[in-house]
Design an enzyme around this catalytic site. Structure first.
Site, PDB file in Angstrom:
ATOM      1  N   ASP A 172      19.143  67.103 -27.401  1.00  0.00           N
ATOM      2  CA  ASP A 172      17.920  68.088 -27.437  1.00  0.00           C
ATOM      3  C   ASP A 172      17.733  69.088 -26.333  1.00  0.00           C
ATOM      4  O   ASP A 172      17.789  68.728 -25.093  1.00  0.00           O
ATOM      5  CB  ASP A 172      16.820  67.436 -28.081  1.00  0.00           C
ATOM      6  CG  ASP A 172      15.678  68.252 -28.655  1.00  0.00           C
ATOM      7  OD1 ASP A 172      16.135  68.523 -29.786  1.00  0.00           O
ATOM      8  OD2 ASP A 172      14.715  68.300 -28.172  1.00  0.00           O
ATOM      9  N   LYS A 228      26.761  73.735 -29.699  1.00  0.00           N
ATOM     10  CA  LYS A 228      26.717  72.712 -28.865  1.00  0.00           C
ATOM     11  C   LYS A 228      27.862  71.876 -28.883  1.00  0.00           C
ATOM     12  O   LYS A 228      28.559  71.339 -27.678  1.00  0.00           O
ATOM     13  CB  LYS A 228      25.613  71.772 -29.307  1.00  0.00           C
ATOM     14  CG  LYS A 228      24.432  72.235 -29.010  1.00  0.00           C
ATOM     15  CD  LYS A 228      23.107  71.174 -29.392  1.00  0.00           C
ATOM     16  CE  LYS A 228      21.733  71.726 -29.566  1.00  0.00           C
ATOM     17  NZ  LYS A 228      20.760  70.552 -30.081  1.00  0.00           N
ATOM     18  N   HIS A 255      22.036  74.114 -18.448  1.00  0.00           N
ATOM     19  CA  HIS A 255      21.489  73.038 -18.625  1.00  0.00           C
ATOM     20  C   HIS A 255      22.399  71.918 -19.553  1.00  0.00           C
ATOM     21  O   HIS A 255      22.453  70.728 -19.073  1.00  0.00           O
ATOM     22  CB  HIS A 255      20.126  73.290 -19.606  1.00  0.00           C
ATOM     23  CG  HIS A 255      20.590  74.061 -20.755  1.00  0.00           C
ATOM     24  ND1 HIS A 255      21.231  75.187 -20.864  1.00  0.00           N
ATOM     25  CD2 HIS A 255      20.311  74.020 -22.002  1.00  0.00           C
ATOM     26  CE1 HIS A 255      21.329  75.742 -21.759  1.00  0.00           C
ATOM     27  NE2 HIS A 255      20.838  74.954 -22.754  1.00  0.00           N
TER      28      HIS A 255
HETATM   29  P1  ITT Z   1      20.832  69.810 -33.500  1.00  0.00           P
HETATM   30  O1  ITT Z   1      19.456  69.217 -33.461  1.00  0.00           O
HETATM   31  O2  ITT Z   1      21.429  69.495 -34.884  1.00  0.00           O
HETATM   32  O3  ITT Z   1      21.634  69.286 -32.021  1.00  0.00           O
HETATM   33  P2  ITT Z   1      19.656  72.346 -33.324  1.00  0.00           P
HETATM   34  O4  ITT Z   1      20.191  73.804 -33.097  1.00  0.00           O
HETATM   35  O5  ITT Z   1      18.383  72.257 -34.174  1.00  0.00           O
HETATM   36  O6  ITT Z   1      20.623  71.456 -33.207  1.00  0.00           O
HETATM   37  P3  ITT Z   1      17.735  71.564 -30.983  1.00  0.00           P
HETATM   38  O7  ITT Z   1      16.578  70.879 -32.031  1.00  0.00           O
HETATM   39  O8  ITT Z   1      18.175  70.840 -29.947  1.00  0.00           O
HETATM   40  O9  ITT Z   1      18.968  71.759 -31.779  1.00  0.00           O
HETATM   41  O10 ITT Z   1      17.008  73.115 -30.699  1.00  0.00           O
HETATM   42  C1  ITT Z   1      17.667  73.668 -29.725  1.00  0.00           C
HETATM   43  C2  ITT Z   1      17.377  75.171 -29.872  1.00  0.00           C
HETATM   44  O11 ITT Z   1      16.981  75.798 -28.525  1.00  0.00           O
HETATM   45  C3  ITT Z   1      18.790  75.897 -30.274  1.00  0.00           C
HETATM   46  O12 ITT Z   1      18.642  76.024 -31.889  1.00  0.00           O
HETATM   47  C4  ITT Z   1      18.763  77.238 -29.747  1.00  0.00           C
HETATM   48  O13 ITT Z   1      17.689  78.085 -30.352  1.00  0.00           O
HETATM   49  C5  ITT Z   1      18.261  76.668 -28.209  1.00  0.00           C
HETATM   50  N1  ITT Z   1      19.039  76.629 -27.249  1.00  0.00           N
HETATM   51  C6  ITT Z   1      19.432  75.477 -27.009  1.00  0.00           C
HETATM   52  N2  ITT Z   1      20.428  75.398 -26.047  1.00  0.00           N
HETATM   53  C7  ITT Z   1      20.830  76.717 -25.820  1.00  0.00           C
HETATM   54  C8  ITT Z   1      21.792  77.554 -25.279  1.00  0.00           C
HETATM   55  O14 ITT Z   1      22.720  76.730 -24.569  1.00  0.00           O
HETATM   56  N3  ITT Z   1      21.651  78.726 -25.329  1.00  0.00           N
HETATM   57  C9  ITT Z   1      20.703  79.395 -26.080  1.00  0.00           C
HETATM   58  N4  ITT Z   1      19.842  78.874 -26.896  1.00  0.00           N
HETATM   59  C10 ITT Z   1      19.834  77.494 -26.901  1.00  0.00           C
END
Ligand code: ITT
Length: 189
Positions: free
Chosen positions: A69, A13, A173
């Site tokens: 998120d 991210k 997104h």
């Molecule tokens: P932070 O909370 O520390 O930001 P995280 O990976 O735990 O990191 P989230 O709780 O927002 O983030 O979970 C989002 C999940 O959704 C992420 O771990 C991926 O598995 C999926 N995801 C989100 N954006 C994505 C993308 O651009 N491409 C592929 N998978 C994605």
């Protein structure tokens, strides 16, 4: 250059956000800012969880903060994994788990979207936007770029994992949400 702390522990991210904000903001990771926190994401929407993460870091650094998120919502699975995308399975099993659940689902019912909520906090308060990317779930993992569910998410003719970073950011997104937030922060829109 103005500093902006990205409240995330997800390096992917961070990289995607830097590609959009670099040159305008110095985007610091939580680690760069010396913050070690991982608040419980117990909201029921992407926006609620993004605000939980942004507030937790803002309360410590008192610098402008953004948080993301995001997740994958699959129509035929009633929106799953949704806000549980990160916890749905270990990283190297996420795509296989979805493919197994979708194995008997015909092409016209494989529609899905990624959603991303971005929350920005500074001394003036909280701003929130969201972005979506509409696509379909493929039948196998394709491509090695990106992260998470990218190898099974088909946008047009390619999965997001078959796109370059610039191609993904142009349609994703997160790219859509970050560009909206960029306009709000820089132009007051
Ligand atoms: P932070 O909370 O520390 O930001 P995280 O990976 O735990 O990191 P989230 O709780 O927002 O983030 O979970 C989002 C999940 O959704 C992420 O771990 C991926 O598995 C999926 N995801 C989100 N954006 C994505 C993308 O651009 N491409 C592929 N998978 C994605």
């Amino acid at each position: 250059m103005n500093k902006l702390v990205f409240a995330t522990n997800n390096e992917n991210k961070l990289r995607e956000a830097r590609e959009i904000f670099d040159g305008i903001f110095e985007v610091l990771s939580q680690h760069d800012a010396g913050v070690y926190c991982d608040p419980e994401e117990n909201g029921s929407t992407f926006a609620e969880n993004a605000e939980i993460k942004a507030k937790a870091v803002y309360d410590i650094v008192k610098l402008p903060v953004i948080a993301d998120d995001s997740g994958l919502c699959i129509d035929v699975l009633d929106g799953r994994p949704g806000v549980y995308s990160a916890r749905y399975a270990p990283d190297d099993e996420k795509c296989a788990k979805i493919l197994a659940e979708m194995k008997d689902i015909p092409d016209d019912k494989r529609t899905a979207y990624f959603e991303c909520a971005i929350v920005y906090i500074d001394e003036n308060g909280v701003k929130s936007v969201s972005g979506k990317c509409m696509g379909k779930i493929g039948y196998e993992e394709c491509g090695t770029n990106g992260f998470g569910y990218d190898p099974i998410f088909v946008y047009g003719e390619k999965t997001l994992a078959e796109m370059t970073a610039d191609e993904k950011n142009a349609v994703s997104h997160r790219g859509n949400a970050l560009r909206l937030m960029y306009d709000i922060i820089t132009k007051g829109e």
